[in-house]
Design an enzyme around this catalytic site. Structure first.
Site, PDB file in Angstrom:
ATOM      1  CB  SER A   7      -0.831   0.072   1.127  1.00  0.00           C
ATOM      2  OG  SER A   7      -1.577   1.270   1.372  1.00  0.00           O
ATOM      3  CG  HIS A  33      -3.866  -1.367  -2.144  1.00  0.00           C
ATOM      4  ND1 HIS A  33      -4.970  -2.342  -2.681  1.00  0.00           N
ATOM      5  CD2 HIS A  33      -4.439  -0.738  -1.043  1.00  0.00           C
ATOM      6  CE1 HIS A  33      -5.890  -1.941  -1.857  1.00  0.00           C
ATOM      7  NE2 HIS A  33      -5.752  -1.041  -1.105  1.00  0.00           N
ATOM      8  CG  ASP A  35      -5.367   2.637   0.504  1.00  0.00           C
ATOM      9  OD1 ASP A  35      -6.059   1.713   0.404  1.00  0.00           O
ATOM     10  OD2 ASP A  35      -4.373   2.283   1.046  1.00  0.00           O
ATOM     11  CG  MET A  37      -8.819   7.168   1.903  1.00  0.00           C
ATOM     12  SD  MET A  37      -8.084   6.923   3.407  1.00  0.00           S
ATOM     13  CE  MET A  37      -6.910   5.655   3.469  1.00  0.00           C
ATOM     14  CG  HIS A  66      -9.346   0.140  -1.296  1.00  0.00           C
ATOM     15  ND1 HIS A  66      -9.146  -0.271  -0.194  1.00  0.00           N
ATOM     16  CD2 HIS A  66     -10.762   0.231  -1.276  1.00  0.00           C
ATOM     17  CE1 HIS A  66     -10.168  -0.470   0.720  1.00  0.00           C
ATOM     18  NE2 HIS A  66     -11.431  -0.121  -0.143  1.00  0.00           N
ATOM     19  CG  MET A  68     -11.535   3.140   1.106  1.00  0.00           C
ATOM     20  SD  MET A  68     -10.222   2.993   2.272  1.00  0.00           S
ATOM     21  CE  MET A  68      -8.816   3.090   1.365  1.00  0.00           C
ATOM     22  CG  MET A 137     -12.448  -3.145   3.819  1.00  0.00           C
ATOM     23  SD  MET A 137     -10.688  -2.778   3.142  1.00  0.00           S
ATOM     24  CE  MET A 137      -9.994  -1.698   4.617  1.00  0.00           C
ATOM     25  N   GLY A 144      -4.464   4.032   7.617  1.00  0.00           N
ATOM     26  CA  GLY A 144      -3.505   2.775   7.762  1.00  0.00           C
ATOM     27  C   GLY A 144      -2.806   2.426   9.185  1.00  0.00           C
ATOM     28  CG  ASP A 175      -6.754  -2.853   2.323  1.00  0.00           C
ATOM     29  OD1 ASP A 175      -5.624  -2.865   3.337  1.00  0.00           O
ATOM     30  OD2 ASP A 175      -6.628  -2.216   1.723  1.00  0.00           O
ATOM     31  N   GLY A 176      -5.555  -4.619   5.692  1.00  0.00           N
ATOM     32  CA  GLY A 176      -5.928  -4.061   6.933  1.00  0.00           C
ATOM     33  C   GLY A 176      -4.809  -4.902   8.088  1.00  0.00           C
ATOM     34  CB  SER A 198       3.278  -0.335   8.532  1.00  0.00           C
ATOM     35  OG  SER A 198       2.477  -1.290   9.031  1.00  0.00           O
TER      36      SER A 198
END
Length: 229
Positions: A7, A33, A35, A37, A66, A68, A137, A144, A175-176, A198
């Site tokens: 990510s 990936h 993200d 938002m 992704h 969101m 998810m 993150g 994811d997560g 991370s």
């Protein structure tokens, strides 16, 4: 086959092009990936189509976007046009998920749908043939660095059972909170695409972290995971 999608949300935003290339190369990440938002669907604001276009030019692996965001029916096709190879919209936000998935596919990208932790998979069983990937998810979307939710493992298993029930070749992404400490449980439950933030970008050697996570996932999935993808 296990796929690792680092990510970019966990990367150094001042050096995005370099960070994208750090995880690619031989035996590196499968996808990058991204993200997106909008500070409405989730309480955070990140990247938009201009940055996706720039990342697409800089990265040597395809982009997995992704979204969101609210109104994905309106905005998702633009991310295909910006260069994303896979676009994920949220079931909770889409007004017409089948139509949207077909539009994403028609534009040349893989269509994926995401479910928040509290959203069950069962009401969407009939939609699965319209998708190339389903994202479960394993944290609440929006930030993150959150801790992995073990209570999502039964949902991952149920989703894999539904995919297999219909004989589909679609991918099951998580994811997560995915890390060396959690990826094996996800793989055992049936996931085959893993978003790691991370755990990859926080490592001294991100590309080596990708390879190590992939080995863990493949070993945990065993023979059942070899024919997926």
């Amino acid at each position: 086959m296990a796929q690792i999608n680092p990510s970019i949300l966990s990367a150094d935003f001042a050096r995005l092009a370099e960070e994208a290339r750090r995880v690619g190369g031989a035996e590196g990440a499968d996808w990058l990936h991204v993200d997106v938002m909008d500070n409405h669907f989730v309480p955070n604001l990140t990247l938009g189509t201009p940055v996706v276009e720039s990342l697409g030019r800089a990265a040597d692996i395809p982009l997995d976007c992704h979204l969101m965001i609210e109104e994905p029916d309106r905005w998702a096709p633009a991310y295909v046009e910006a260069g994303a190879g896979s676009v994920t919209f949220h079931a909770e936000a889409a007004a017409a998920p089948v139509r949207l998935a077909r539009e994403i596919r028609a534009k040349g990208a893989r269509a994926s749908m995401a479910l928040k932790p509290a959203t069950p998979i069962e009401p969407y069983e009939d939609l699965l043939p319209e998708l190339d990937m389903l994202l479960v998810m394993t944290v609440e979307p929006g930030f993150g660095g959150q801790a992995f939710l073990d209570i999502m493992l039964p949902k991952i298993r149920r989703t894999r059972q539904l995919i297999d029930k219909h004989g589909l070749q679609m991918w099951l992404q998580v994811d997560g909170g995915v890390s060396a400490a959690t990826i094996e449980r996800c793989a055992e439950a049936g996931a085959d695409v893993f978003v790691a933030g991370s755990a990859v970008y926080g490592a001294e050697d991100p590309a080596a972290a990708v390879r190590a996570l992939r080995r863990q996932a493949a070993a945990a999935a065993g023979p059942a995971g070899e024919g997926r993808g």
